[in-house]
Design a protein around this motif. Structure first.
Motif, short mmCIF file in Angstrom:
data_model
loop_
_atom_site.label_atom_id
_atom_site.label_comp_id
_atom_site.label_asym_id
_atom_site.label_seq_id
_atom_site.Cartn_x
_atom_site.Cartn_y
_atom_site.Cartn_z
N THR A 146 -5.26 -2.36 -1.09
CA THR A 146 -5.85 -1.77 0.11
C THR A 146 -6.95 -2.62 0.73
O THR A 146 -7.52 -2.22 1.74
N ASP A 147 -7.24 -3.78 0.14
CA ASP A 147 -8.38 -4.57 0.61
C ASP A 147 -8.29 -4.92 2.08
O ASP A 147 -9.30 -4.97 2.79
N SER A 148 -7.09 -5.18 2.57
CA SER A 148 -6.93 -5.62 3.95
C SER A 148 -6.82 -4.47 4.94
O SER A 148 -6.73 -4.70 6.15
N GLN A 149 -6.80 -3.28 4.45
CA GLN A 149 -6.63 -2.10 5.32
C GLN A 149 -7.97 -1.40 5.46
O GLN A 149 -8.38 -0.67 4.57
N SER A 150 -8.64 -1.61 6.57
CA SER A 150 -10.00 -1.09 6.72
C SER A 150 -10.05 0.26 7.42
O SER A 150 -11.11 0.86 7.49
N VAL B 180 0.86 -1.18 0.00
CA VAL B 180 0.00 0.00 0.00
C VAL B 180 0.90 1.24 0.00
O VAL B 180 1.86 1.31 0.76
N GLN B 181 0.56 2.17 -0.85
CA GLN B 181 1.32 3.42 -0.92
C GLN B 181 0.44 4.57 -0.42
O GLN B 181 -0.74 4.67 -0.78
N LEU B 182 1.05 5.41 0.38
CA LEU B 182 0.35 6.55 0.95
C LEU B 182 1.15 7.81 0.66
O LEU B 182 2.36 7.85 0.91
N VAL B 183 0.48 8.82 0.14
CA VAL B 183 1.15 10.08 -0.18
C VAL B 183 0.37 11.22 0.43
O VAL B 183 -0.78 11.48 0.05
N GLU B 184 1.01 11.92 1.39
CA GLU B 184 0.37 13.07 2.03
C GLU B 184 0.68 14.35 1.26
O GLU B 184 1.72 14.46 0.61
N SER C 286 -3.03 4.11 -2.53
CA SER C 286 -3.03 3.24 -3.71
C SER C 286 -2.43 1.89 -3.34
O SER C 286 -1.83 1.72 -2.28
N GLY C 287 -2.60 0.95 -4.27
CA GLY C 287 -2.05 -0.38 -4.03
C GLY C 287 -3.11 -1.33 -3.52
O GLY C 287 -4.30 -1.12 -3.70
N ASN D 179 -10.19 7.17 -2.99
CA ASN D 179 -9.20 6.52 -2.12
C ASN D 179 -8.33 7.56 -1.41
O ASN D 179 -7.09 7.45 -1.38
N THR D 180 -8.99 8.54 -0.87
CA THR D 180 -8.27 9.65 -0.24
C THR D 180 -8.87 9.94 1.14
O THR D 180 -10.09 9.90 1.31
N VAL D 181 -8.00 10.21 2.07
CA VAL D 181 -8.40 10.58 3.43
C VAL D 181 -7.93 12.00 3.68
O VAL D 181 -6.85 12.40 3.23
N TYR D 182 -8.74 12.75 4.40
CA TYR D 182 -8.44 14.15 4.65
C TYR D 182 -8.36 14.43 6.15
O TYR D 182 -8.99 13.74 6.96
#
Length: 122
Positions: free
Chosen positions: A28-32, A2-6, A25-26, A77-80
């Motif tokens: 992400t199915d297992s990351q709830s 899983v890739q995370l970019v802030e 991205s990537g 697929n974005t968190v704020y």
């Protein structure tokens, strides 16, 4: 993986606002759940807020309640992290992270972004 970019960090005066974004991205199915943490110089990394992808359940550290809001856009697929009424003590590098389930401990999170600097001037 899983890739995370802030993004969205910067310099702001006390009382101002910033909105941080974390693009995910990537596989992400297992990351709830997603969380925001921060780390100030010479201090340990601390939990800020978390949200679940499915129900949008949120959880906040006491010191940000009423000032910060975590949200997610499942389609993007974005968190704020909306940060209002910022204080100089909010100055830190802010990290987003992904976890299999909601939690406030850093060890529960498997994937981390590179961080974005937030500086609040007095």
């Amino acid at each position: 993986q899983v890739q995370l970019v802030e993004s969205g960090g910067g310099l702001v005066q006390a009382g101002g606002s910033l909105r941080l974004s974390c693009a995910v991205s990537g596989r992400t199915d297992s990351q709830s759940a997603m969380g925001w943490f921060r780390q100030a110089p010479r201090k340990e990394r601390e939990f800020v807020a978390a949200i679940s992808w499915s129900a949008g359940t949120t959880y906040y550290a006491d010191f940000v309640k009423g000032r910060f809001t975590i949200s997610r856009d499942n389609a993007k697929n974005t968190v704020y992290l909306q940060m209002n009424s910022l204080k100089p003590e909010d100055t830190a590098v802010y990290y987003c992270a992904a976890a299999p389930k909601m939690g406030w401990r850093a060890v529960q999170y498997n994937y981390w972004g590179q961080g974005t600097q937030v500086t609040v001037s007095s």
